[in-house]
Design an enzyme around this catalytic site. Structure first.
Site, mmCIF file in Angstrom:
data_model
loop_
_atom_site.group_PDB
_atom_site.id
_atom_site.type_symbol
_atom_site.label_atom_id
_atom_site.label_comp_id
_atom_site.label_asym_id
_atom_site.label_seq_id
_atom_site.Cartn_x
_atom_site.Cartn_y
_atom_site.Cartn_z
ATOM 1 N N SER A 111 0.832 -1.210 0.000
ATOM 2 C CA SER A 111 0.000 0.000 0.000
ATOM 3 C C SER A 111 0.863 1.254 0.000
ATOM 4 O O SER A 111 1.895 1.316 0.680
ATOM 5 C CB SER A 111 -0.888 -0.002 1.252
ATOM 6 O OG SER A 111 -1.488 1.274 1.427
ATOM 7 N N TYR A 136 -2.269 5.556 -5.041
ATOM 8 C CA TYR A 136 -3.359 6.525 -5.141
ATOM 9 C C TYR A 136 -2.732 7.729 -5.846
ATOM 10 O O TYR A 136 -1.595 8.098 -5.540
ATOM 11 C CB TYR A 136 -3.861 6.923 -3.749
ATOM 12 C CG TYR A 136 -4.664 5.851 -3.047
ATOM 13 C CD1 TYR A 136 -5.875 5.423 -3.557
ATOM 14 C CD2 TYR A 136 -4.222 5.290 -1.848
ATOM 15 C CE1 TYR A 136 -6.628 4.450 -2.904
ATOM 16 C CE2 TYR A 136 -4.967 4.317 -1.192
ATOM 17 C CZ TYR A 136 -6.171 3.914 -1.723
ATOM 18 O OH TYR A 136 -6.919 2.954 -1.086
ATOM 19 N N THR A 162 -5.378 1.932 -7.637
ATOM 20 C CA THR A 162 -6.675 1.686 -6.999
ATOM 21 C C THR A 162 -7.676 2.712 -7.530
ATOM 22 O O THR A 162 -7.487 3.923 -7.368
ATOM 23 C CB THR A 162 -6.546 1.790 -5.469
ATOM 24 O OG1 THR A 162 -5.618 0.784 -5.049
ATOM 25 C CG2 THR A 162 -7.874 1.562 -4.769
ATOM 26 N N ARG A 171 -17.048 4.978 6.648
ATOM 27 C CA ARG A 171 -16.978 3.842 7.589
ATOM 28 C C ARG A 171 -17.484 4.305 8.948
ATOM 29 O O ARG A 171 -16.809 5.070 9.649
ATOM 30 C CB ARG A 171 -15.546 3.322 7.655
ATOM 31 C CG ARG A 171 -15.089 2.786 6.288
ATOM 32 C CD ARG A 171 -13.693 3.132 5.975
ATOM 33 N NE ARG A 171 -13.348 2.842 4.587
ATOM 34 C CZ ARG A 171 -12.118 2.761 4.135
ATOM 35 N NH1 ARG A 171 -11.104 2.899 4.964
ATOM 36 N NH2 ARG A 171 -11.877 2.541 2.881
ATOM 37 N N LYS A 243 -7.121 -1.817 -9.912
ATOM 38 C CA LYS A 243 -7.749 -2.532 -8.788
ATOM 39 C C LYS A 243 -9.052 -1.836 -8.420
ATOM 40 O O LYS A 243 -9.061 -0.634 -8.151
ATOM 41 C CB LYS A 243 -6.803 -2.527 -7.582
ATOM 42 C CG LYS A 243 -7.414 -3.062 -6.295
ATOM 43 C CD LYS A 243 -6.361 -3.148 -5.199
ATOM 44 C CE LYS A 243 -6.923 -3.699 -3.913
ATOM 45 N NZ LYS A 243 -7.685 -2.718 -3.133
ATOM 46 N N HIS A 267 -12.880 -3.326 -2.649
ATOM 47 C CA HIS A 267 -12.084 -2.748 -1.559
ATOM 48 C C HIS A 267 -12.490 -3.362 -0.214
ATOM 49 O O HIS A 267 -12.523 -2.693 0.814
ATOM 50 C CB HIS A 267 -12.277 -1.228 -1.544
ATOM 51 C CG HIS A 267 -11.093 -0.434 -1.090
ATOM 52 N ND1 HIS A 267 -10.345 0.350 -1.922
ATOM 53 C CD2 HIS A 267 -10.531 -0.270 0.143
ATOM 54 C CE1 HIS A 267 -9.397 0.963 -1.244
ATOM 55 N NE2 HIS A 267 -9.479 0.593 0.015
ATOM 56 N N ARG A 270 -15.320 -1.598 1.708
ATOM 57 C CA ARG A 270 -15.001 -0.367 2.455
ATOM 58 C C ARG A 270 -15.292 0.902 1.664
ATOM 59 O O ARG A 270 -15.122 1.997 2.163
ATOM 60 C CB ARG A 270 -13.507 -0.385 2.836
ATOM 61 C CG ARG A 270 -13.151 -1.502 3.752
ATOM 62 C CD ARG A 270 -11.655 -1.799 3.732
ATOM 63 N NE ARG A 270 -10.832 -0.827 4.415
ATOM 64 C CZ ARG A 270 -10.662 -0.750 5.723
ATOM 65 N NH1 ARG A 270 -11.300 -1.603 6.512
ATOM 66 N NH2 ARG A 270 -9.861 0.157 6.252
ATOM 67 N N ASP A 298 -10.089 -10.048 -5.185
ATOM 68 C CA ASP A 298 -9.983 -10.079 -3.727
ATOM 69 C C ASP A 298 -11.343 -9.780 -3.131
ATOM 70 O O ASP A 298 -12.261 -9.335 -3.814
ATOM 71 C CB ASP A 298 -8.901 -9.117 -3.199
ATOM 72 C CG ASP A 298 -9.283 -7.630 -3.276
ATOM 73 O OD1 ASP A 298 -10.488 -7.292 -3.271
ATOM 74 O OD2 ASP A 298 -8.360 -6.802 -3.313
HETATM 75 C C1 LIG Z 1 -7.372 -2.171 6.888
HETATM 76 C C2 LIG Z 1 -7.420 -2.158 5.406
HETATM 77 C C3 LIG Z 1 -6.647 -1.243 4.695
HETATM 78 C C4 LIG Z 1 -6.685 -1.234 3.316
HETATM 79 N N1 LIG Z 1 -5.856 -0.380 2.641
HETATM 80 C C5 LIG Z 1 -5.847 -0.379 1.303
HETATM 81 C C6 LIG Z 1 -4.950 0.463 0.597
HETATM 82 O O1 LIG Z 1 -4.158 1.189 1.174
HETATM 83 N N2 LIG Z 1 -5.019 0.427 -0.759
HETATM 84 C C7 LIG Z 1 -5.901 -0.372 -1.445
HETATM 85 O O2 LIG Z 1 -5.927 -0.359 -2.675
HETATM 86 N N3 LIG Z 1 -6.729 -1.209 -0.784
HETATM 87 C C8 LIG Z 1 -6.719 -1.227 0.552
HETATM 88 N N4 LIG Z 1 -7.544 -2.093 1.221
HETATM 89 C C9 LIG Z 1 -8.412 -2.996 0.469
HETATM 90 C C10 LIG Z 1 -7.725 -4.355 0.204
HETATM 91 O O3 LIG Z 1 -6.638 -4.199 -0.663
HETATM 92 C C11 LIG Z 1 -8.655 -5.392 -0.415
HETATM 93 O O4 LIG Z 1 -9.244 -4.853 -1.583
HETATM 94 C C12 LIG Z 1 -9.765 -5.934 0.484
HETATM 95 O O5 LIG Z 1 -9.588 -5.643 1.837
HETATM 96 C C13 LIG Z 1 -9.853 -7.439 0.265
HETATM 97 O O6 LIG Z 1 -10.811 -8.004 1.071
HETATM 98 P P1 LIG Z 1 -10.486 -8.903 2.386
HETATM 99 O O7 LIG Z 1 -10.011 -7.943 3.420
HETATM 100 O O8 LIG Z 1 -11.830 -9.497 2.657
HETATM 101 O O9 LIG Z 1 -9.450 -9.933 2.015
HETATM 102 C C14 LIG Z 1 -7.518 -2.128 2.601
HETATM 103 C C15 LIG Z 1 -8.281 -3.051 3.314
HETATM 104 C C16 LIG Z 1 -8.228 -3.083 4.690
HETATM 105 C C17 LIG Z 1 -9.062 -4.102 5.420
HETATM 106 C C1 LIG Z 2 -5.109 8.930 5.372
HETATM 107 C C2 LIG Z 2 -4.787 7.486 5.149
HETATM 108 C C3 LIG Z 2 -5.936 6.757 4.472
HETATM 109 C C4 LIG Z 2 -5.575 5.318 4.189
HETATM 110 C C5 LIG Z 2 -6.652 4.622 3.410
HETATM 111 C C6 LIG Z 2 -6.301 3.230 3.103
HETATM 112 C C7 LIG Z 2 -7.438 2.458 2.511
HETATM 113 O O1 LIG Z 2 -7.501 2.304 1.321
HETATM 114 C C8 LIG Z 2 -8.442 1.866 3.357
HETATM 115 O O2 LIG Z 2 -9.304 1.142 2.828
HETATM 116 O O3 LIG Z 2 -8.461 2.110 4.581
#
Ligand SMILES: Cc1cc2nc3c(=O)[nH]c(=O)nc-3n(C[C@H](O)[C@H](O)[C@H](O)COP(=O)(O)O)c2cc1C
Ligand SMILES: CCCCCCC(=O)C(=O)O
Length: 383
Positions: A111, A136, A162, A171, A243, A267, A270, A298
């Protein structure tokens, strides 16, 4: 109340343990989804709507999960999705994850919002493992360009753009908890930035900014297929993987604009609540891609049979995010290794029990869908 299992033997066990270990605001940030979390729940539930049709007496005395991902050999199709801030789970953070993935031999996507500088993460790995850098794009494009130059110099072999987060999803748990990462953690990829990321460097909010505003104020929500991908193409020769794709239309656009692969993803529930579960979106995208580019997925993968279902529906590789965070919280690098080993063992056993000796033998013939029409037109392997 469920008792904490002493020896975790599946991802759900690791999840229960992590919940006991992590501070509640971290737990909330890691596990919550956007709004009413319909998509978050559906990512898991949807897997249960696909049942397996195993084949028998097929000499499964030897099973191998060797495959190729983006044209490079991998020991397993199980890979690690980009996740912000691994050090919230364990002080060794992304370096621990990197070592675990290196022992597993597949792909780690790092990330942008890593709590360890990208150079340190890849240095902890090995040449057999692919490291891709998640991007990003910022309003200040110099920040993004600088990150790309550093990723190229460090040896990352692809960029993962992404595309599902022009703004951060809403959230509710994070809002209720007023989630803000502890000040001792740094978003290390920004530390030597020449631009105005001072407040994000220290993870401190500027003024009354919420976490989502911190993200949104810097990100470039004007990004488009035409301008955004062309700009990226103009500054890097690395393969670009998008993605967050959930439709055939965007699959077509990704191919038209020269992307090298697609990650079907919402994502982890989320971002936009109410989308299709990733596994439900996958067949449409595989059909639209038609072997022109690789398709990965994913979202909600928690067992070896989930991986088999995703591969049977046409994914070339499968990524997990939260299970790695649970493993890290449980026991750092060893915990992340355990996450990957549990899923890998389940994958291998599931393949044998389904009559598949190789990844190529995992095909749509294995799927009985409780949906109508979900698996039409997926290429069938010759058995
Ligand atoms: C805590 C957390 C942080 C994440 N941060 C990013 C991120 O920085 N960039 C991104 O493209 N996706 C981010 N994601 C999404 C994951 O890459 C992924 O798409 C998703 O969580 C997959 O589902 P799973 O958690 O059920 O395996 C994040 C997900 C979580 C749970
Ligand atoms: C200011 C930091 C934000 C991080 C976001 C990362 C992300 O993609 C996520 O789902 O959380």
């Amino acid at each position: 109340m469920q008792a904490t299992p002493i020896l975790p033997v599946c991802i759900d066990d690791l999840e229960h343990i992590a919940k006991d270990i992590l501070p509640s605001a971290t737990w909330g940030y890691y596990t919550s989804g956007a709004n009413h979390e319909q998509t978050l729940r559906d990512n898991r539930d949807a897997f249960k709507r696909y049942r397996l049709r195993p084949r028998m007496l097929r000499d499964v005395s030897k099973v191998t999960t060797t495959t190729t991902i983006l044209g490079k050999k991998a020991r397993s199709p199980l890979c690690v999705a980009p996740c912000a801030m691994h050090k919230l789970a364990h002080p060794d953070g992304e370096v621990a994850t990197s070592k675990a993935v290196a022992s597993h031999g597949s792909v780690m996507i790092l990330s942008t919002y890593s709590t360890t500088a990208l150079e340190k993460v890849i240095a902890a790995g090995n040449p057999e493992t692919q490291y891709w850098f998640q991007l990003y794009v910022y309003k200040d494009r110099r920040v993004s360009e600088k990150l790309i130059r550093r990723a190229e110099a460090a040896g990352f072999s692809a960029l993962v753009l992404t595309v599902d987060a022009p703004y951060l999803g809403r959230r509710l748990l994070d809002s209720r908890n007023k989630f803000s990462p502890p000040p001792h953690l740094r978003l290390e990829n920004f530390i030597d930035s020449t631009t105005d990321f001072s407040s994000i460097d220290s993870l401190e909010k500027s003024g009354d900014e919420t976490f989502g505003e911190t993200f949104g104020n810097r990100g470039d929500a004007s990004l488009s297929w035409e301008e955004g991908i062309a700009w990226l193409r103009s500054i890097t020769a690395l393969p670009i993987i998008v993605k967050g794709i959930l439709t055939a239309e965007d699959t077509e656009l990704a191919i038209k604009h020269g992307c090298s692969a697609i990650i079907v993803s919402n994502h982890g529930g989320r971002q936009l609540d109410g989308t299709l579960a990733s596994i439900d979106a996958l067949p449409e995208i595989v059909e639209a891609a038609g072997n022109r580019i690789e398709v990965y997925m994913d979202g909600g993968v928690r067992t070896g049979t989930d991986i088999i279902k995703a591969l049977a529906l046409g994914a070339q590789a499968v990524f997990v995010a939260r299970p790695i965070l649970y493993g890290l919280a449980y026991n750092g690098e060893d915990g992340a290794r355990l996450t990957l080993r549990l899923l890998q063992d389940e994958l291998e056993l599931g393949m044998a029990l389904a009559g598949c000796r190789t990844i190529d033998e995992i095909g749509s013939h294995l799927i009985h869908s409780l949906h109508k029409q979900a698996c039409n037109n997926i290429p069938k392997p010759k058995l």
